[in-house]
Design an enzyme around this catalytic site. Structure first.
Site, mmCIF file in Angstrom:
data_model
loop_
_atom_site.group_PDB
_atom_site.id
_atom_site.type_symbol
_atom_site.label_atom_id
_atom_site.label_comp_id
_atom_site.label_asym_id
_atom_site.label_seq_id
_atom_site.Cartn_x
_atom_site.Cartn_y
_atom_site.Cartn_z
ATOM 1 N N GLY A 59 0.849 -0.996 -0.168
ATOM 2 C CA GLY A 59 -0.027 -0.039 -0.025
ATOM 3 C C GLY A 59 0.855 1.412 -0.063
ATOM 4 N N CYS A 86 5.306 -6.041 1.687
ATOM 5 C CA CYS A 86 5.817 -4.815 1.573
ATOM 6 C C CYS A 86 5.211 -3.775 2.407
ATOM 7 C CB CYS A 86 5.331 -4.139 0.216
ATOM 8 S SG CYS A 86 6.103 -2.554 -0.377
ATOM 9 N N TYR A 87 4.020 -3.004 2.487
ATOM 10 C CA TYR A 87 3.725 -2.192 3.530
ATOM 11 C C TYR A 87 3.080 -3.186 4.422
ATOM 12 C CZ TYR A 87 0.365 0.504 6.250
ATOM 13 O OH TYR A 87 -0.026 1.373 7.297
ATOM 14 N N HIS A 181 7.430 -7.719 -3.759
ATOM 15 C CA HIS A 181 6.005 -8.280 -4.248
ATOM 16 C C HIS A 181 5.989 -9.705 -4.926
ATOM 17 C CE1 HIS A 181 3.873 -4.693 -3.348
ATOM 18 N NE2 HIS A 181 4.871 -3.786 -3.429
ATOM 19 N N GLU A 183 3.556 -11.013 -6.080
ATOM 20 C CA GLU A 183 2.657 -11.467 -7.134
ATOM 21 C C GLU A 183 2.790 -10.984 -8.405
ATOM 22 O OE1 GLU A 183 2.550 -9.769 -4.249
ATOM 23 O OE2 GLU A 183 1.980 -7.772 -4.448
ATOM 24 N N ASP A 238 -20.476 -12.362 -20.341
ATOM 25 C CA ASP A 238 -20.552 -12.302 -18.704
ATOM 26 C C ASP A 238 -22.085 -12.351 -18.771
ATOM 27 O OD1 ASP A 238 -18.030 -11.596 -18.776
ATOM 28 O OD2 ASP A 238 -18.341 -9.543 -18.446
ATOM 29 N N LYS A 380 -12.515 -12.325 -15.687
ATOM 30 C CA LYS A 380 -12.880 -12.743 -16.882
ATOM 31 C C LYS A 380 -12.520 -14.053 -17.224
ATOM 32 C CE LYS A 380 -14.652 -10.897 -20.753
ATOM 33 N NZ LYS A 380 -15.880 -10.203 -20.648
#
Ligand code: XMP
Length: 524
Positions: A59, A86-87, A181, A183, A238, A380
């Site tokens: 963040g 991180c944060y 990070h 991710e 969708d 998606k």
């Protein structure tokens, strides 16, 4: 909150730009997770959510400031594994008795670090199984502040030149905290770290599409009871997947409304209605309102005016048909997870408009309808997987996105029936070419725009004065940015020739090679 019965992982969002990617990585591991902004995570919430593990996202804030966002202290008493990123690492250290030093950005003297770094190991740790085969791992750092003293019970397991506490853990409590990070793409072995974390937390990895389908059906039945549901079909993936899923749950209590606004592609209205009538036997109102839309659009050339007219008419028309459905209390929408995230984001607040369902926007409030949104937890590509699970034909699932305002935004300037007819024919030839050359699935979206200009040409021995058109084809991940598709010259030449030969009214074909940004995908 969902009542999904699987083990669940809670991601507490502190506002990182890449929090969604954490969820993505976890879903790839068949782990069910939800992102909740830190403001809504109270001790009571934690108790009812009952996570099997928790991740603190990164963040933009600084824990050295008094009003820094924090999770409730109760999170550390849940007795479940926690991973701080991180944060998330900094807030964990700060709350558990360590120290964080501010970087220049937050007014401290420490060094910030943004970009690639290499971490080397200090000790072995199950969280790092599969790491360091070559002695070091590339990671992505993006932090202003940094941990300067570990909290009691923590040990260092990996360091980088600028982050002496790059990987830390208190293994007795199963608390893990990393400065980088895992991710993001630039931490190539990041997914492995998440895999190790969920294994340590005891997740079975049983969150499959089949399981999702069963649970979603149970939830829809519980929510709807014996009431009726209406669903606006756009012909897109969708809303179609949502409709088929809901139909599986409640059968004829669902009615779908498909509005033909006269701005569809060639054969589209028939394709969509046949797909639903032939395969699913879903009660479907096919509303041909093309005259209404085209007469209201007559003479309008300003893009925003055109969009507003179409948006308003959609609501009016949908409401007209919905009023005839006795006892309709619910409106079904194919809202996706990224839309939900947008609406609860750290900085955006709950008022951000969800864009995917502009077609019936505002309708639920107006008609006092409650929402059924069975795709709220999905991305998606997961919706496509669910569509396959439900047996929707691949050809339908793989369709390029098509915008709600349809051909209106591919016809700059005034819209006339003659121009729309030309556009439909040219578009059909173009898409046929793309399919014939096996390129359809490599392209995010491809279409023709008819330009508001006529030019001189020569065909046979005669002069022509016809419209010019532009071919557009882009690659993209999410439609937010896009690159033009690199067709071969042979493909372009063959396609231009076919369009000019087969479509009366067009005598010039151009290819739009603008990326987004600075262009947009559509022409209006
Ligand atoms: P742009 O033109 O904004 O398009 O780069 C990005 C993606 O969004 C689609 N699009 C729309 N979809 N209603 C929709 O449902 C709209 O008003 C609309 N405008 C653009 C576009 O087709 C592309 O996929």
């Amino acid at each position: 909150m969902t009542d999904i019965q699987h083990d669940r992982l809670l991601i507490i969002d502190f506002g990182s730009q890449v929090t969604q990617l954490i969820a993505r990585r976890l879903r790839e591991l068949n782990v069910y997770c939800e992102i909740h902004p830190f403001q809504s995570v109270t001790a009571g919430f934690l108790e009812s959510f009952a996570p099997k593990a928790v991740i603190f996202s990164g963040g933009p804030a600084s824990v050295v400031h008094l009003d820094a966002p924090r999770p409730p202290a109760a999170v550390f008493d849940l007795g479940v594994p926690i991973l701080g990123i991180c944060y998330g690492q900094q807030v964990m250290m700060d709350m558990l008795g360590g120290k964080v030093e501010g970087g220049k950005i937050s007014g401290g003297g420490g060094t910030a670090e943004f970009g690639r770094a290499h971490v080397t190991p200090e000790d072995s740790l199950p969280l790092l199984d599969g790491w360091f085969a070559d002695g070091r791992e590339q990671v992505w750092m993006s932090h202003g502040d940094h941990v300067s003293q570990l909290a009691p019970g923590f040990q260092v397991y990996g360091t980088s030149p600028n982050a002496p506490f790059a990987i830390t853990a208190d293994t007795s409590r199963n608390f893990y905290a990393v400065q980088f990070h895992p991710e993001v793409h630039h931490t190539p072995k990041g997914a492995k770290l998440y895999e190790n974390f969920v294994r340590l937390a005891g997740f079975k990895g049983d969150w499959t599409m089949g399981a999702y389908r069963e649970e979603a059906i149970r939830k829809i039945r519980e929510q709807v009871g014996d009431k009726r549901v209406i669903c606006g079909l756009s012909g897109g993936v969708d809303s179609s997947v949502a409709a088929v899923l809901i139909h599986e749950a409640i059968g004829d209590q669902l009615t779908c409304v498909f509005v033909d606004h006269g701005l569809l592609r060639k054969g589209e209205a028939d394709e969509v209605t046949a797909m639903f009538r032939d395969n699913y036997n879903i009660p479907l109102i096919a509303a041909d309102e093309s005259k209404l839309f085209l007469s209201e659009l007559d003479g309008q050339s300003d893009p925003e005016t055109k969009r507003k007219i179409i948006g308003k008419l959609f609501i009016d028309v949908f409401q007209k048909y919905a009023n005839d459905i006795d006892g309709a209390e619910f409106l079904a929408q194919g809202t996706l997870y990224p839309d939900v995230i947008e609406s609860v984001s750290f900085s955006g607040g709950p008022s951000v408009t969800i864009k995917s369902h502009h077609n019936v926007g505002g309708l639920p409030e107006k008609m006092g309808l409650r929402l059924v949104e069975p795709l709220r937890e999905l991305f998606k590509d997961e919706v496509r997987a669910l569509g396959r699970e439900l047996g929707l034909p691949d050809s339908f699932i793989g369709r390029h996105p098509f915008p709600g305002p349809g051909l209106a935004i591919r016809c700059p300037g005034e819209i006339t029936i003659a121009k729309l007819d030309i556009l439909r024919e040219a578009d059909a030839v173009y898409i046929d070419q793309i399919r014939k050359h096996g390129l359809y699935d490599d392209i995010w979206q491809a279409f023709v725009a008819i330009l508001p200009v006529r030019t001189v040409g020569v065909m046979g021995d005669g002069r022509t004065y016809d419209y010019a058109c532009a071919l557009r084809a882009v690659t993209s991940v999410d439609g937010m940015t896009a690159d033009y598709f690199p067709f071969s010259h042979e493909f372009l030449a063959e396609t231009a020739t076919r369009i000019i030969n087969e479509v009366p009214g067009i005598n010039r074909v151009t290819y739009d090679i603008t990326s987004k940004p600075p262009g947009t995908i559509e022409w209006e």
